[in-house]
Design a protein around this motif. Structure first.
Motif, PDB file in Angstrom:
ATOM      1  N   LEU A 632       0.832  -1.207   0.000  1.00 63.76           N
ATOM      2  CA  LEU A 632       0.000   0.000   0.000  1.00 63.76           C
ATOM      3  C   LEU A 632       0.863   1.252   0.000  1.00 63.76           C
ATOM      4  CD1 LEU A 632      -2.747   1.384   0.213  1.00 63.76           C
ATOM      5  CD2 LEU A 632      -2.643   1.088   2.683  1.00 63.76           C
ATOM      6  N   LEU A 633       1.892   1.287   0.839  1.00 69.58           N
ATOM      7  CA  LEU A 633       2.777   2.455   0.881  1.00 69.58           C
ATOM      8  C   LEU A 633       3.490   2.648  -0.445  1.00 69.58           C
ATOM      9  CD1 LEU A 633       4.247   2.018   4.472  1.00 69.58           C
ATOM     10  CD2 LEU A 633       2.782   3.876   3.687  1.00 69.58           C
ATOM     11  N   ALA A 634       3.918   1.540  -1.057  1.00 70.81           N
ATOM     12  CA  ALA A 634       4.594   1.647  -2.344  1.00 70.81           C
ATOM     13  C   ALA A 634       3.654   2.214  -3.407  1.00 70.81           C
ATOM     14  CB  ALA A 634       5.113   0.274  -2.763  1.00 70.81           C
ATOM     15  N   GLN A 635       2.396   1.765  -3.400  1.00 77.48           N
ATOM     16  CA  GLN A 635       1.441   2.289  -4.368  1.00 77.48           C
ATOM     17  C   GLN A 635       1.155   3.774  -4.118  1.00 77.48           C
ATOM     18  OE1 GLN A 635       0.192   0.934  -7.066  1.00 77.48           O
ATOM     19  NE2 GLN A 635       1.314  -0.983  -6.710  1.00 77.48           N
ATOM     20  N   VAL A 636       1.051   4.170  -2.834  1.00 78.02           N
ATOM     21  CA  VAL A 636       0.813   5.582  -2.522  1.00 78.02           C
ATOM     22  C   VAL A 636       1.967   6.436  -3.016  1.00 78.02           C
ATOM     23  CG1 VAL A 636       0.588   7.237  -0.639  1.00 78.02           C
ATOM     24  CG2 VAL A 636      -0.731   5.120  -0.586  1.00 78.02           C
ATOM     25  N   CYS A 637       3.186   6.011  -2.758  1.00 73.20           N
ATOM     26  CA  CYS A 637       4.346   6.785  -3.218  1.00 73.20           C
ATOM     27  C   CYS A 637       4.411   6.830  -4.735  1.00 73.20           C
ATOM     28  CB  CYS A 637       5.629   6.162  -2.663  1.00 73.20           C
ATOM     29  SG  CYS A 637       5.782   6.301  -0.870  1.00 73.20           S
ATOM     30  N   GLY A 638       4.050   5.729  -5.374  1.00 73.75           N
ATOM     31  CA  GLY A 638       4.047   5.726  -6.830  1.00 73.75           C
ATOM     32  C   GLY A 638       3.007   6.669  -7.398  1.00 73.75           C
ATOM     33  N   ILE A 639       1.845   6.734  -6.771  1.00 70.48           N
ATOM     34  CA  ILE A 639       0.798   7.658  -7.237  1.00 70.48           C
ATOM     35  C   ILE A 639       1.244   9.099  -7.055  1.00 70.48           C
ATOM     36  CG2 ILE A 639      -1.548   8.438  -6.761  1.00 70.48           C
ATOM     37  CD1 ILE A 639      -2.194   5.510  -6.031  1.00 70.48           C
ATOM     38  N   VAL A 640       1.938   9.403  -5.945  1.00 68.96           N
ATOM     39  CA  VAL A 640       2.443  10.762  -5.732  1.00 68.96           C
ATOM     40  C   VAL A 640       3.409  11.148  -6.839  1.00 68.96           C
ATOM     41  CG1 VAL A 640       3.852  12.192  -4.204  1.00 68.96           C
ATOM     42  CG2 VAL A 640       2.079  10.710  -3.246  1.00 68.96           C
ATOM     43  N   GLU A 641       4.261  10.211  -7.248  1.00 69.52           N
ATOM     44  CA  GLU A 641       5.223  10.514  -8.303  1.00 69.52           C
ATOM     45  C   GLU A 641       4.557  10.670  -9.660  1.00 69.52           C
ATOM     46  OE1 GLU A 641       8.252  11.260  -8.016  1.00 69.52           O
ATOM     47  OE2 GLU A 641       8.755  10.635  -5.987  1.00 69.52           O
ATOM     48  N   LYS A 642       3.386  10.055  -9.859  1.00 71.68           N
ATOM     49  CA  LYS A 642       2.743  10.092 -11.168  1.00 71.68           C
ATOM     50  C   LYS A 642       1.884  11.327 -11.380  1.00 71.68           C
ATOM     51  CE  LYS A 642       2.366   5.123 -12.150  1.00 71.68           C
ATOM     52  NZ  LYS A 642       1.425   3.989 -12.344  1.00 71.68           N
ATOM     53  N   HIS A 643       1.283  11.834 -10.296  1.00 67.31           N
ATOM     54  CA  HIS A 643       0.257  12.861 -10.455  1.00 67.31           C
ATOM     55  C   HIS A 643       0.672  14.170  -9.795  1.00 67.31           C
ATOM     56  CE1 HIS A 643      -2.742  10.010 -12.010  1.00 67.31           C
ATOM     57  NE2 HIS A 643      -2.286   9.162 -11.109  1.00 67.31           N
ATOM     58  N   LEU A 672       9.006   6.133   7.870  1.00 70.56           N
ATOM     59  CA  LEU A 672      10.269   6.046   7.131  1.00 70.56           C
ATOM     60  C   LEU A 672      10.032   6.162   5.635  1.00 70.56           C
ATOM     61  CD1 LEU A 672      13.318   5.534   7.036  1.00 70.56           C
ATOM     62  CD2 LEU A 672      12.810   3.066   7.052  1.00 70.56           C
ATOM     63  N   VAL A 673       9.032   5.477   5.126  1.00 66.96           N
ATOM     64  CA  VAL A 673       8.736   5.527   3.696  1.00 66.96           C
ATOM     65  C   VAL A 673       8.317   6.935   3.275  1.00 66.96           C
ATOM     66  CG1 VAL A 673       7.227   4.636   1.878  1.00 66.96           C
ATOM     67  CG2 VAL A 673       8.117   3.098   3.648  1.00 66.96           C
ATOM     68  N   VAL A 674       7.457   7.571   4.089  1.00 70.69           N
ATOM     69  CA  VAL A 674       6.994   8.922   3.752  1.00 70.69           C
ATOM     70  C   VAL A 674       8.144   9.917   3.833  1.00 70.69           C
ATOM     71  CG1 VAL A 674       5.419  10.772   4.431  1.00 70.69           C
ATOM     72  CG2 VAL A 674       4.638   8.398   4.489  1.00 70.69           C
ATOM     73  N   SER A 675       9.012   9.775   4.826  1.00 70.17           N
ATOM     74  CA  SER A 675      10.149  10.684   4.957  1.00 70.17           C
ATOM     75  C   SER A 675      11.099  10.552   3.771  1.00 70.17           C
ATOM     76  CB  SER A 675      10.901  10.404   6.259  1.00 70.17           C
ATOM     77  OG  SER A 675      10.054  10.641   7.370  1.00 70.17           O
ATOM     78  N   GLN A 676      11.304   9.347   3.314  1.00 66.31           N
ATOM     79  CA  GLN A 676      12.157   9.159   2.143  1.00 66.31           C
ATOM     80  C   GLN A 676      11.557   9.827   0.915  1.00 66.31           C
ATOM     81  OE1 GLN A 676      12.574   4.918   1.865  1.00 66.31           O
ATOM     82  NE2 GLN A 676      14.160   4.784   3.485  1.00 66.31           N
ATOM     83  N   LEU A 677      10.236   9.729   0.781  1.00 61.86           N
ATOM     84  CA  LEU A 677       9.566  10.397  -0.337  1.00 61.86           C
ATOM     85  C   LEU A 677       9.740  11.902  -0.255  1.00 61.86           C
ATOM     86  CD1 LEU A 677       7.614  10.412  -2.777  1.00 61.86           C
ATOM     87  CD2 LEU A 677       5.724  10.404  -1.127  1.00 61.86           C
ATOM     88  N   LEU A 678       9.528  12.487   0.923  1.00 66.91           N
ATOM     89  CA  LEU A 678       9.659  13.932   1.083  1.00 66.91           C
ATOM     90  C   LEU A 678      11.098  14.383   0.910  1.00 66.91           C
ATOM     91  CD1 LEU A 678       7.238  14.461   4.108  1.00 66.91           C
ATOM     92  CD2 LEU A 678       6.849  15.132   1.741  1.00 66.91           C
ATOM     93  N   ASP A 679      12.060  13.578   1.348  1.00 65.18           N
ATOM     94  CA  ASP A 679      13.470  13.929   1.144  1.00 65.18           C
ATOM     95  C   ASP A 679      13.803  14.032  -0.337  1.00 65.18           C
ATOM     96  OD1 ASP A 679      14.010  14.105   3.826  1.00 65.18           O
ATOM     97  OD2 ASP A 679      14.657  12.016   4.008  1.00 65.18           O
ATOM     98  N   SER A 680      13.296  13.079  -1.090  1.00 62.81           N
ATOM     99  CA  SER A 680      13.590  13.113  -2.529  1.00 62.81           C
ATOM    100  C   SER A 680      12.946  14.325  -3.189  1.00 62.81           C
ATOM    101  CB  SER A 680      13.100  11.826  -3.184  1.00 62.81           C
ATOM    102  OG  SER A 680      11.701  11.710  -3.085  1.00 62.81           O
ATOM    103  N   ALA A 708       7.646  19.202  -7.811  1.00 63.06           N
ATOM    104  CA  ALA A 708       8.123  18.770  -6.494  1.00 63.06           C
ATOM    105  C   ALA A 708       7.532  19.628  -5.392  1.00 63.06           C
ATOM    106  CB  ALA A 708       9.657  18.833  -6.463  1.00 63.06           C
ATOM    107  N   LEU A 709       7.492  20.946  -5.622  1.00 66.32           N
ATOM    108  CA  LEU A 709       6.949  21.838  -4.593  1.00 66.32           C
ATOM    109  C   LEU A 709       5.438  21.645  -4.426  1.00 66.32           C
ATOM    110  CD1 LEU A 709       7.943  23.991  -2.659  1.00 66.32           C
ATOM    111  CD2 LEU A 709       7.422  25.725  -4.384  1.00 66.32           C
ATOM    112  N   THR A 710       4.733  21.332  -5.508  1.00 64.76           N
ATOM    113  CA  THR A 710       3.295  21.061  -5.423  1.00 64.76           C
ATOM    114  C   THR A 710       3.024  19.840  -4.555  1.00 64.76           C
ATOM    115  OG1 THR A 710       2.926  22.031  -7.614  1.00 64.76           O
ATOM    116  CG2 THR A 710       1.220  20.556  -6.759  1.00 64.76           C
ATOM    117  N   ARG A 711       3.813  18.768  -4.729  1.00 62.60           N
ATOM    118  CA  ARG A 711       3.650  17.561  -3.922  1.00 62.60           C
ATOM    119  C   ARG A 711       3.995  17.825  -2.453  1.00 62.60           C
ATOM    120  NH1 ARG A 711       6.588  14.893  -8.958  1.00 62.60           N
ATOM    121  NH2 ARG A 711       4.744  14.264 -10.157  1.00 62.60           N
TER     122      ARG A 711
END
Length: 1300
Positions: A632-643, A672-680, A708-711
């Motif tokens: 689920l976390l992987a899919q959420v992060c992938g959706i953030v990167e797509k849209h 941890l997963v969310v922090s890695q996404l925000l760091d990137s 990136a700033l929108t996300r």
């Protein structure tokens, strides 16, 4: 047993019924006591007609002003009851009667009122006393009925023996309780709640106990029905209402007995035929004679019951079903439904069904409700459907219209009635007719929507019935969802899926909880047989997520719940079970669904709502489920990167923050997963920051930084990102863009995509910092830094208010409103650590924000975003209007919470009238809040708003023209916002007028008209709210300001007239009494001391002026229940008679004893006086003396069917059913005279005018045509539709949300 009529058309037209009434008889009782009649006639000689329902007072005391009519024969009970002078019983019988009183009237009344006694025992005890002495027993029953009416009078033995029914009723009318408008059937309070049920039960038990004996004794029930018929024709509402209820319940009991007698008759006849069919040697002659005697007895019983039913129907129902009082009409229609259902052999025909068809058009919702319920009872019986075909064909259109009835209860019952038509009739409803019901599943009223949902579910079930019966449950459920999705797509209300699900939840809850079938349809590919196309998949996903929310939360969507429901333990248990099933099912399938639809914005946004309803502890319950958390976390992060769409990103942020909550054991892994996404994302933005500030970044770099700033901005609204230190880079980016002024779409297409998320990130950083400071002990350096950030950010936002791009401008204004509110003095006052952070707005910022409202909120729809390409697109228009409403609400909150002065509200109040359609509710709420803060200052602000508009007028428009008229209209609307409590608003209104007078007379030259003098015309719109003493005070103030003598300028004279015109007392009392309860105790009635026939129009007008009634109705001279006195000794008066044709009494004069007492001044009637109506017949003035008197004389037989009743449930203009009336030629009325010797008696008689409803000339009758069934036309009961579409975006308490 059939109800006997004189001919086949006796019920098809009221003409014959009125002919019966004209004869002086209310009913045709077939009495069989011939011997008793002959004895009585021989003893007493010819007798006048007994207690006719009409001509009560006029026959008791004839008046020269009435036309005498010969007495007509009136079949009646034996002369030994009620009204004949007869010899009393022997002394021994009298002693026995005194020694054994039995059940008294007071005891029966108390037993019924309290509801604590067994009614069978009460009736049995009374029957025992009745069997010992039937005259005494009947007298107690009559007094019981009188007490049930709320009358303090008692029918004595002397009255019982020597007076006619009409005389007894007239006497009781004079003794009626005048202290209150209430009577037992309408009295409030818990002690009266069971009274109606008790009376009904008493009547039912009485009939049931007498069904084998006393029902046929030709004395008890004949006498009781005669009294009830007379009371039902009374002009006192309490008598009429109570007697009608008792008579209708008696009729119902008799109908039930008639059904039993008919069944016995059939059984006995069958036995007789069987016995007679036997051979002579086997035939038992004694048995045949016995059966023949039984048949003859039952036939006599049938005739007796038929006679009583005819009497009750003709004497009570035919007149009372169109009574002016809605409760009386409802009682009649309710019991009519019982008769039709219980005894269809005699009643289920067009002659009776037409009454139900007519009352479908009744003005009162309660009557229509009983009518629809009566029809439901008929259509539920399959055996009766065939006999309802003609009725259905004629009134089906009306039934379809009633689904939009303004009364929600009627609309609900109408939908249920249509469902019965669909289920029980062969023809059912066509698809076009069903389309009247389908949209109601989206209605805001849950009851109506649920009824429509049941209708839709039945239609879907009928469509599924074509499927093979051998299909398994899964296939049938799949077919159900296919049909439901098709309906949802065709309904075109795609934003209201939650309301469709809620409508079906009660009847299709098991189907909507079938998560397996829904997800299997989604997982299938389109080519696999039952696979769905793209549009159907989106609709099914939305419906599935709405069902998930409904099951997990256990309450209806916003706008459907009338009040916050407290779940019971059973509901909570069901909710917990549903939540566990949802979690267990979707934990494994949700990552798969997200992966399949990750590229579709709408579908993935809907699917991301599911984890918010999970029992998230399930992830940590077993180790094997943790992998699904990672998926689920992987899919959420992938959706953030797509849209980059805000809706998808915000949904991802909500899911991520829910999984990162500290209360879960797996929160560390999710964090941890969310922090890695925000760091990137932060690294990507920071890598392009220098190029962006220097202006050397190319389009790809700008796009990468903007996305990136929108996300990041989407996550900052749900998660504390202050540790990423994003304020400084965002502020530098904003400062650079504002200083360069190079933020135009054409020159730099990506600039607004950078500026808007930068504004959001900086604002949320400041807000999260405030939360951290409030929850900890910060250092002075931290507080100083935060204060500097707040000030700097406000300056940047102020600069953005004037940019050309609407996205940046709107975002800056909304953030400014929020920050100024949260960092205002009133917001930080209660927290010591936050007090140094107070940031009041500067004068320049106030000016810029007011200018923003003028330029971008209070603009015409086609001036801004609604022009060009967006023109004609409803969605864009609605989005723009919604954004403007939010901006206006944000500004109004600053005024309400004291961030801005009350005087700044002038920028809002000025547009109250012009933009009332778009912003009227917000501005009205703001007005209300400012009055609560400071009533005087609020009134001064209202005046200042008008002054500013007046000052902006061109010289040629002052005093006239369209713009000046618009200001006056605004003043009228603002004046209405002050409310009706004139005492509470005295000081604010006086302050407003004084400010207005000073402004109007300012800069006045010597002897010259002041330039602002026409402002007094605008100010005069507020004068009607002033009290009398304030008018005088302002008149003196105006004279002092103008000097003496006052100039004769037109505007000044107009304002002076507005201060001097009329006393404010009637208006003031009328508005104050309008707030009283309809059952409150009225003011003391005024006793009229003028003899009848000598009340002049001047004295009547003076009496009306002294009261608080604003009505043009003339006060009646006398009513028919008051004994008229000889009038040959008083001077002849000039009588102007207004002949109003009708068919029932009590329709002209409003009844003060009713729910809304006339003496309270709550009625403002626009009806013309009877003396001025078009039906008036004027007498030659040269033949009559000077004194004038106006009498309203009505003709007819039904009280309250012409003019409306002010105390009724709805406005008096919505009266009873309208009829086609054929007036009869009337003779010229002689001049009324009265005897001065009767002056004293008239005083006591006339005090009863408050209980009487009309003045009725008893000798005038009209014949009224009853239209055929199809003649009735629809009324406007369904014009105010109960069907309103809710919004999933905003609740009905939208203002509360805006101002929170």
């Amino acid at each position: 047993m059939e109800v006997q009529h004189s001919d086949e058309s006796s019920l098809d037209s009221l003409e014959e019924i009125d002919d019966i009434s004209d004869s002086g008889s209310d009913f045709e009782l077939q009495l069989k006591s011939i011997k008793r009649k002959k004895q009585t006639i021989a003893l007493l000689g010819p007798q006048p007609p007994k207690r006719p329902r009409r001509k009560a007072a006029s026959q008791a005391s004839p008046s020269p002003s009435t036309t005498s009519t010969p007495p007509a024969r009136s079949p009646q009970p034996p002369q030994s009851y009620l009204g004949t002078t007869r010899q009393l019983g022997s002394p021994r019988r009298e002693r026995e009667r005194r020694g054994n009183q039995g059940m008294r009237a007071g005891d029966m009344y108390e037993a019924v009122r309290s509801g604590k006694s067994a009614m069978v025992a009460v009736v049995d005890e009374w029957l025992d006393s009745y069997k010992q002495d039937r005259e005494a027993g009947l007298l107690e029953l009559i007094n019981f009925v009188v007490q049930c009416c709320g009358c303090k009078g008692v029918v004595s033995r002397e009255m019982f023996d020597g007076m006619q029914n009409a005389e007894i009723i007239s006497t009781l009318t004079k003794e009626f309780n005048e202290d209150s408008v209430n009577y037992p059937l309408c009295s409030p309070g818990p002690q009266w709640r069971k009274f109606r049920a008790g009376v009904c039960e008493f009547v039912q038990v009485l009939v049931r106990s007498c069904q084998n004996s006393l029902l046929y004794d030709e004395y008890l029930f004949s006498a009781l029905l005669a009294l009830l018929t007379g009371l039902s024709d009374s002009q006192v509402r309490a008598f009429r209402h109570t007697s009608t209820l008792i008579a209708m319940k008696l009729m119902t009991g008799i109908v039930e007995v008639a059904v039993m007698v008919f069944a016995q008759m059939k059984t006995t006849q069958r036995r007789y035929d069987m016995e007679k069919s036997k051979r002579a040697e086997h035939r038992a002659s004694e048995r045949l004679e016995e059966l023949q005697a039984t048949i003859s007895e039952l036939r006599e019983h049938q005739e007796e019951l038929s006679s009583m039913m005819n009497a009750t129907f003709r004497g009570v129902f035919v007149h009372r079903y169109r009574d002016r009082v809605a409760e009386i009409r409802a009682v009649c229609i309710e019991e009519m439904g019982v008769w039709l259902r219980e005894n269809p052999r005699d009643f289920l025909n067009d002659g009776y069904l037409k009454y139900l068809g007519w009352t479908l058009h009744d003005k009162q919702g309660s009557v229509r409700l009983q009518c629809v319920r009566a029809l439901q009872g008929l259509y539920k019986e399959k055996d009766l459907i065939g006999r309802l075909e003609l009725f259905t064909s004629r009134f089906k259109e009306r039934m379809l219209c009633m689904v939009l009835d303004k009364d929600p209860d009627v609309a609900v019952e109408a939908v249920q009635l249509l469902l019965l038509l669909q289920q029980r009739t062969e023809e059912g409803l066509s698809e076009e007719e069903c389309s009247h019901v389908y949209p109601l599943v989206f209605a805001s009223r849950r009851g109506l929507a649920s009824a429509a949902g049941a209708f839709l579910y039945h239609k879907l079930g009928c469509a599924m019935s074509s499927k093979p019966q051998e299909a398994d449950m899964g296939s049938r459920r799949a077919a159900f969802f296919n049909l439901l999705v098709s309906f949802y797509i065709q309904s075109e209300f795609h934003e209201h899926g939650a309301y469709l699900v809620d409508s079906l939840w009660g009847v299709a809850g098991s189907e909507l909880r079938d998560w397996d079938t829904m997800t299997s349809l989604l997982v299938q590919e389109a080519g696999q047989g039952q696979g769905l196309v793209d549009e159907e998949e989106g609709a099914l996903i939305e419906l599935m997520m709405c069902a998930v929310r409904q099951a997990a939360e256990g309450h209806p969507p916003v706008g459907r719940a009338q009040a916050k429901k407290i779940l019971s333990m059973k509901d909570k248990k069901i909710q917990a079970q549903d939540k566990r099933r949802i979690t267990t099912h979707f934990i494994t399938l949700l990552p798969q669904l997200l992966a399949k639809y990750s590229a579709d914005v709408e579908k993935v946004t809907s699917l991301l709502k599911a984890p918010l309803h999970f029992d998230l502890e399930t992830y940590s319950s077993t180790g094997r489920l943790e992998k699904y958390l990672d998926l689920l976390l992987a899919q959420v992060c992938g959706i953030v990167e797509k849209h980059t769409e805000s809706g998808v990103l915000e949904a991802c942020a909500r899911v991520a923050c829910a999984l990162c909550h500290d209360k879960y054991t797996f929160s560390g892994r999710a964090d941890l997963v969310v922090s890695q996404l925000l760091d990137s994302l932060t690294d990507r933005f920071s890598s392009h920051l220098n190029e962006l500030l220097q202006g050397t970044a190319d389009e790809d770099e700008v796009y990468s930084a903007a996305t990136a700033l929108t996300r990041i901005a989407a996550f900052s609204s749900a998660k504390d990102l202050t540790s990423w230190k994003l304020f400084e880079p965002c502020f530098q980016l904003l400062k650079s863009g504002v200083e360069s002024r190079d933020i135009d779409k054409e020159c730099c297409p990506m600039s607004f995509q950078l500026m808007v998320p930068a504004l959001k990130c900086a604002a949320f950083h400041v807000l999260w910092e405030k939360v951290r400071v409030a929850n900890s002990t910060p250092t002075k350096a931290e507080v100083k830094r935060l204060k500097k950030e707040v000030r700097s950010f406000c300056i940047v936002c102020q600069s953005c208010l004037s940019v050309g791009q609407p996205e940046i401008r709107d975002q800056a204004f909304e953030l400014l409103c929020d920050l100024l509110l949260l960092f205002g003095v009133s917001s930080v006052r209660s927290h010591p650590t936050l007090q140094p952070l107070a940031h009041p707005p500067s004068d320049s910022l106030r000016f810029d924000m007011a200018a923003f409202l003028l330029d971008y909120v209070f603009t015409e729809p086609d001036d801004d975003q609604l022009s060009g390409e967006a023109e004609g697109e409803e969605e864009v228009k609605m989005a723009t209007l919604q954004r403007r409403r939010n901006q206006l609400a944000g500004y109004c909150k600053l005024v309400i919470y004291g961030i801005l002065d009350l005087s700044t509200a002038t920028d809002v109040f000025k547009y109250y009238s012009k933009f009332y359609k778009d912003y009227g509710d917000i501005i009205k709420e703001t007005l209300s809040k400012t009055k609560m803060i400071s009533p005087v200052q609020s009134a001064k602000t209202v005046c200042l708003s008008l002054q500013q508009l007046f000052s902006a007028l061109a010289p040629e428009s002052v005093g006239g023209g369209q713009e000046f008229g618009e200001i006056r209209e605004l003043a009228k609307r603002l004046a209405m916002s002050f409310g009706i409590d004139l005492h509470r608003i005295r000081k604010p209104l006086v302050s407003l007028h004084m400010d207005g007078i000073r402004f109007a007379l300012r800069e006045a030259g010597e002897g010259e008209q002041p330039p602002n003098l026409p402002f007094l015309e605008i100010l005069s719109e507020f004068s009607f709210k002033l009290l009398r003493q304030d008018r005088a005070q302002l008149s003196a103030f105006l004279s002092a300001e103008c000097g003496s003598p006052a100039p004769s300028w037109p505007s000044l004279r107009m304002y002076q007239r507005s201060l001097q015109s009329g006393s404010s007392k009637p208006r003031e009392e009328g508005e104050r009494s309008a707030t009283l309860s309809p059952h409150s105790t009225p003011a003391a009635k005024r006793r009229r001391t003028t003899p009848q026939g000598s009340v002049s129009s001047a004295s009547r007008g003076q009496w009306l002026d002294s009261s608080s009634i604003h009505s043009n109705l003339a006060t009646p001279g006398l009513t028919s229940t008051v004994q008229r006195q000889p009038s040959n000794q008083l001077p002849v008066t000039h009588n102007t008679h207004a002949s109003i044709t009708g068919s029932d009494k009590g329709s002209i004069i409003s009844e003060p004893e009713s729910d809304e007492d006339l003496s309270e001044g709550s009625i403002h009637s626009n009806l013309a006086t009877p003396g001025l109506t078009s039906t008036m017949q004027r007498q030659p003035s040269n033949q009559l003396p000077v004194t004038h008197n106006t009498h309203a004389s009505t003709t007819g037989s039904d009280k309250g069917s012409i003019i409306s009743e002010p105390e009724s449930d709805e406005d008096f203009s919505e009266g009873s059913l309208q009829r086609k009336v054929e007036p009869r030629r009337r003779s010229k009325l002689p001049i009324a005279q009265a005897s001065p010797s009767a002056h004293c008696d008239l005083e006591s008689h006339l005090t009863m005018l408050s209980l009487i409803e009309e003045d009725d000339d008893e000798d005038d009758e009209v014949e009224e045509k009853e239209p055929e069934i199809e003649d009735f036309e629809s009324d406007d009961s369904d014009h105010d539709t109960a069907f309103t579409l809710p919004s999933t975006r905003r609740s009905t308490s939208y203002l509360e949300e805006l101002f929170q």
